[in-house]
Design a protein around this motif. Structure first.
Motif, mmCIF file in Angstrom:
data_model
loop_
_atom_site.group_PDB
_atom_site.id
_atom_site.type_symbol
_atom_site.label_atom_id
_atom_site.label_comp_id
_atom_site.label_asym_id
_atom_site.label_seq_id
_atom_site.Cartn_x
_atom_site.Cartn_y
_atom_site.Cartn_z
ATOM 1 N N PRO A 111 -7.277 -9.963 12.703
ATOM 2 C CA PRO A 111 -7.731 -9.339 11.447
ATOM 3 C C PRO A 111 -8.419 -7.993 11.642
ATOM 4 C CG PRO A 111 -8.225 -11.686 11.427
ATOM 5 C CD PRO A 111 -7.719 -11.363 12.814
ATOM 6 N N ASP A 112 -9.290 -7.881 12.648
ATOM 7 C CA ASP A 112 -10.008 -6.623 12.861
ATOM 8 C C ASP A 112 -9.053 -5.472 13.171
ATOM 9 O OD1 ASP A 112 -12.377 -7.880 12.409
ATOM 10 O OD2 ASP A 112 -13.000 -7.982 14.510
ATOM 11 N N GLN A 113 -8.015 -5.761 13.941
ATOM 12 C CA GLN A 113 -7.057 -4.715 14.296
ATOM 13 C C GLN A 113 -6.222 -4.298 13.087
ATOM 14 O OE1 GLN A 113 -5.011 -6.546 17.588
ATOM 15 N NE2 GLN A 113 -6.314 -5.492 19.075
ATOM 16 N N ILE A 114 -5.812 -5.274 12.286
ATOM 17 C CA ILE A 114 -5.041 -4.952 11.081
ATOM 18 C C ILE A 114 -5.900 -4.149 10.119
ATOM 19 C CG2 ILE A 114 -3.818 -5.906 9.100
ATOM 20 C CD1 ILE A 114 -2.364 -6.224 11.767
ATOM 21 N N LEU A 115 -7.168 -4.524 9.997
ATOM 22 C CA LEU A 115 -8.066 -3.784 9.123
ATOM 23 C C LEU A 115 -8.211 -2.340 9.588
ATOM 24 C CD1 LEU A 115 -10.013 -3.715 6.746
ATOM 25 C CD2 LEU A 115 -11.813 -4.560 8.265
ATOM 26 N N GLU A 116 -8.321 -2.134 10.889
ATOM 27 C CA GLU A 116 -8.416 -0.771 11.427
ATOM 28 C C GLU A 116 -7.169 0.038 11.101
ATOM 29 O OE1 GLU A 116 -9.253 -0.965 15.573
ATOM 30 O OE2 GLU A 116 -11.331 -1.633 15.295
ATOM 31 N N LEU A 117 -6.008 -0.593 11.162
ATOM 32 C CA LEU A 117 -4.769 0.107 10.828
ATOM 33 C C LEU A 117 -4.748 0.501 9.360
ATOM 34 C CD1 LEU A 117 -2.176 -2.030 12.834
ATOM 35 C CD2 LEU A 117 -2.959 0.286 13.367
ATOM 36 N N ASP A 141 4.948 1.088 10.439
ATOM 37 C CA ASP A 141 5.698 0.195 11.329
ATOM 38 C C ASP A 141 4.796 -0.888 11.918
ATOM 39 O OD1 ASP A 141 8.011 1.622 10.904
ATOM 40 O OD2 ASP A 141 7.807 2.848 12.709
ATOM 41 N N ARG A 142 3.569 -0.541 12.230
ATOM 42 C CA ARG A 142 2.675 -1.467 12.910
ATOM 43 C C ARG A 142 2.068 -2.513 11.974
ATOM 44 N NH1 ARG A 142 -1.059 2.652 16.038
ATOM 45 N NH2 ARG A 142 -2.102 0.779 16.827
ATOM 46 N N ILE A 143 2.055 -2.243 10.673
ATOM 47 C CA ILE A 143 1.555 -3.246 9.733
ATOM 48 C C ILE A 143 2.666 -3.848 8.874
ATOM 49 C CG2 ILE A 143 -0.753 -2.235 9.606
ATOM 50 C CD1 ILE A 143 0.006 -1.029 6.916
ATOM 51 N N ARG A 144 3.914 -3.481 9.165
ATOM 52 C CA ARG A 144 5.011 -3.933 8.298
ATOM 53 C C ARG A 144 5.121 -5.447 8.221
ATOM 54 N NH1 ARG A 144 9.801 -1.125 10.050
ATOM 55 N NH2 ARG A 144 8.845 0.588 8.895
ATOM 56 N N TYR A 145 4.957 -6.125 9.354
ATOM 57 C CA TYR A 145 5.121 -7.585 9.334
ATOM 58 C C TYR A 145 4.074 -8.230 8.419
ATOM 59 C CZ TYR A 145 6.207 -12.255 10.901
ATOM 60 O OH TYR A 145 6.600 -13.575 10.924
ATOM 61 N N HIS A 154 -5.676 1.350 -4.201
ATOM 62 C CA HIS A 154 -4.373 0.727 -3.956
ATOM 63 C C HIS A 154 -4.273 0.190 -2.527
ATOM 64 C CE1 HIS A 154 -0.123 -0.015 -3.999
ATOM 65 N NE2 HIS A 154 0.179 1.020 -3.230
ATOM 66 N N ILE A 155 -4.689 0.987 -1.544
ATOM 67 C CA ILE A 155 -4.590 0.575 -0.141
ATOM 68 C C ILE A 155 -5.647 -0.465 0.207
ATOM 69 C CG2 ILE A 155 -4.735 1.356 2.250
ATOM 70 C CD1 ILE A 155 -3.650 4.067 1.306
ATOM 71 N N GLU A 156 -6.883 -0.236 -0.232
ATOM 72 C CA GLU A 156 -7.972 -1.135 0.129
ATOM 73 C C GLU A 156 -7.835 -2.504 -0.515
ATOM 74 O OE1 GLU A 156 -11.414 1.092 -0.913
ATOM 75 O OE2 GLU A 156 -11.296 2.407 0.862
ATOM 76 N N ARG A 157 -7.145 -2.567 -1.633
ATOM 77 C CA ARG A 157 -6.915 -3.857 -2.283
ATOM 78 C C ARG A 157 -6.173 -4.801 -1.351
ATOM 79 N NH1 ARG A 157 -3.067 -4.778 -7.602
ATOM 80 N NH2 ARG A 157 -3.254 -7.059 -7.714
ATOM 81 N N ARG A 158 -5.219 -4.270 -0.583
ATOM 82 C CA ARG A 158 -4.459 -5.090 0.359
ATOM 83 C C ARG A 158 -5.251 -5.356 1.635
ATOM 84 N NH1 ARG A 158 -1.889 -6.633 -3.787
ATOM 85 N NH2 ARG A 158 -0.156 -5.347 -4.512
ATOM 86 N N SER A 159 -5.995 -4.360 2.092
ATOM 87 C CA SER A 159 -6.712 -4.514 3.357
ATOM 88 C C SER A 159 -7.793 -5.584 3.272
ATOM 89 C CB SER A 159 -7.331 -3.185 3.790
ATOM 90 O OG SER A 159 -8.368 -2.789 2.921
ATOM 91 N N GLU A 160 -8.305 -5.844 2.079
ATOM 92 C CA GLU A 160 -9.347 -6.854 1.915
ATOM 93 C C GLU A 160 -8.839 -8.272 2.197
ATOM 94 O OE1 GLU A 160 -10.580 -6.234 -2.079
ATOM 95 O OE2 GLU A 160 -11.742 -4.413 -1.631
ATOM 96 N N GLU A 161 -7.532 -8.441 2.237
ATOM 97 C CA GLU A 161 -6.956 -9.774 2.438
ATOM 98 C C GLU A 161 -6.487 -9.998 3.873
ATOM 99 O OE1 GLU A 161 -3.760 -9.594 -0.372
ATOM 100 O OE2 GLU A 161 -5.063 -9.921 -2.103
ATOM 101 N N THR A 162 -6.958 -9.187 4.809
ATOM 102 C CA THR A 162 -6.393 -9.227 6.155
ATOM 103 C C THR A 162 -6.564 -10.568 6.861
ATOM 104 O OG1 THR A 162 -8.422 -8.192 6.992
ATOM 105 C CG2 THR A 162 -6.546 -6.749 6.578
ATOM 106 N N VAL A 163 -7.713 -11.211 6.723
ATOM 107 C CA VAL A 163 -7.942 -12.485 7.416
ATOM 108 C C VAL A 163 -6.918 -13.528 6.978
ATOM 109 C CG1 VAL A 163 -9.533 -14.406 7.768
ATOM 110 C CG2 VAL A 163 -10.396 -12.065 7.789
#
Length: 232
Positions: free
Chosen positions: A74-80, A156-160, A208-217
């Protein structure tokens, strides 16, 4: 030389797709011998391709141990996501200042055309590609090719994880089958750009972007389950 470069590029593109889609499991050691056989490649172009993927953040290299698939935490995805937000924010600020009215009109036209497909499309990878294309076009208004290139790498790195997110959104809206929240956000962003309203554009983009990043865990948890019990 041309043949050698072509061989490296071919291997690189194949491995890159595998890394993007996590065909290598998170943290898994890359079996170079198996890959040379599977890809019909010699060791040299394979190594060059693997090193390129390390430089791009898709793989890691441990001294004396070899190459490994990047982890999925999660921390790495959040950083991306944070990096993506920073890059896109800088790009949109520059774009509002420098983009021509015609270039902005072209982006608006692309959004209207994509809407026609988005509402009926059920192919999740295609939907993610459409969203990425919008954001790349938005960043391109800046006229800064490096910002666009960096954004492409982050995409590319967050596509999955974004595929997992989109599937989750579609399941939540199964009665309506389509979710237009992304398109509504896109239209709000483009309207602000068209009006040359930097504050409104940045606010809409960040939201728009932060709405998705909040769900990383939760998304990473779902991603792990998807890796071992795939359904798309």
């Amino acid at each position: 030389m041309t043949k050698r470069v072509s061989s490296v590029d071919r291997v690189y593109e194949t491995l890159r797709d595998m890394a993007i889609n996590f065909d290598f499991k998170p943290g898994e050691r890359i079996n170079e011998s198996a890959l040379t056989s599977e890809l019909g490649a010699s060791r040299t172009p394979l190594r060059e391709a693997l090193n390129r993927l390390v430089a791009e953040g898709f793989l890691t290299l441990a001294k004396g141990q070899g190459f490994f698939c990047r982890s999925l935490e999660p921390d790495q995805i959040l950083e991306l996501y944070q990096a993506r937000c920073a890059i896109e924010t800088e790009a949109i600020i520059r774009g509002i200042v420098s983009a021509s009215d015609d270039a902005i009109a072209d982006l608006y036209a692309y959004l209207e055309e994509s809407e026609k497909v988005y509402f009926t499309c059920t192919d999740l990878p295609e939907l993610v590609q459409m969203d990425e294309e919008f954001h790349l076009r938005l960043a391109a208004l800046s006229g800064n090719g490096e910002l666009v290139r960096l954004l492409g790498n982050l995409n590319d790195r967050i596509r999955y994880v974004r595929l997992i997110n989109l599937r989750q959104i579609r399941e939540r809206h199964h009665d309506n089958h389509t979710d237009n929240s992304s398109l509504s956000a896109h239209r709000t962003i483009v309207d602000a750009v068209k009006n040359r309203d930097t504050a409104a554009a940045v606010k809409a983009l960040r939201s728009h972007i932060e709405r998705r990043s909040e769900e990383t865990v939760e998304l990473v948890r779902l991603a792990y389950s998807q890796l071992y019990v795939p359904s798309f």
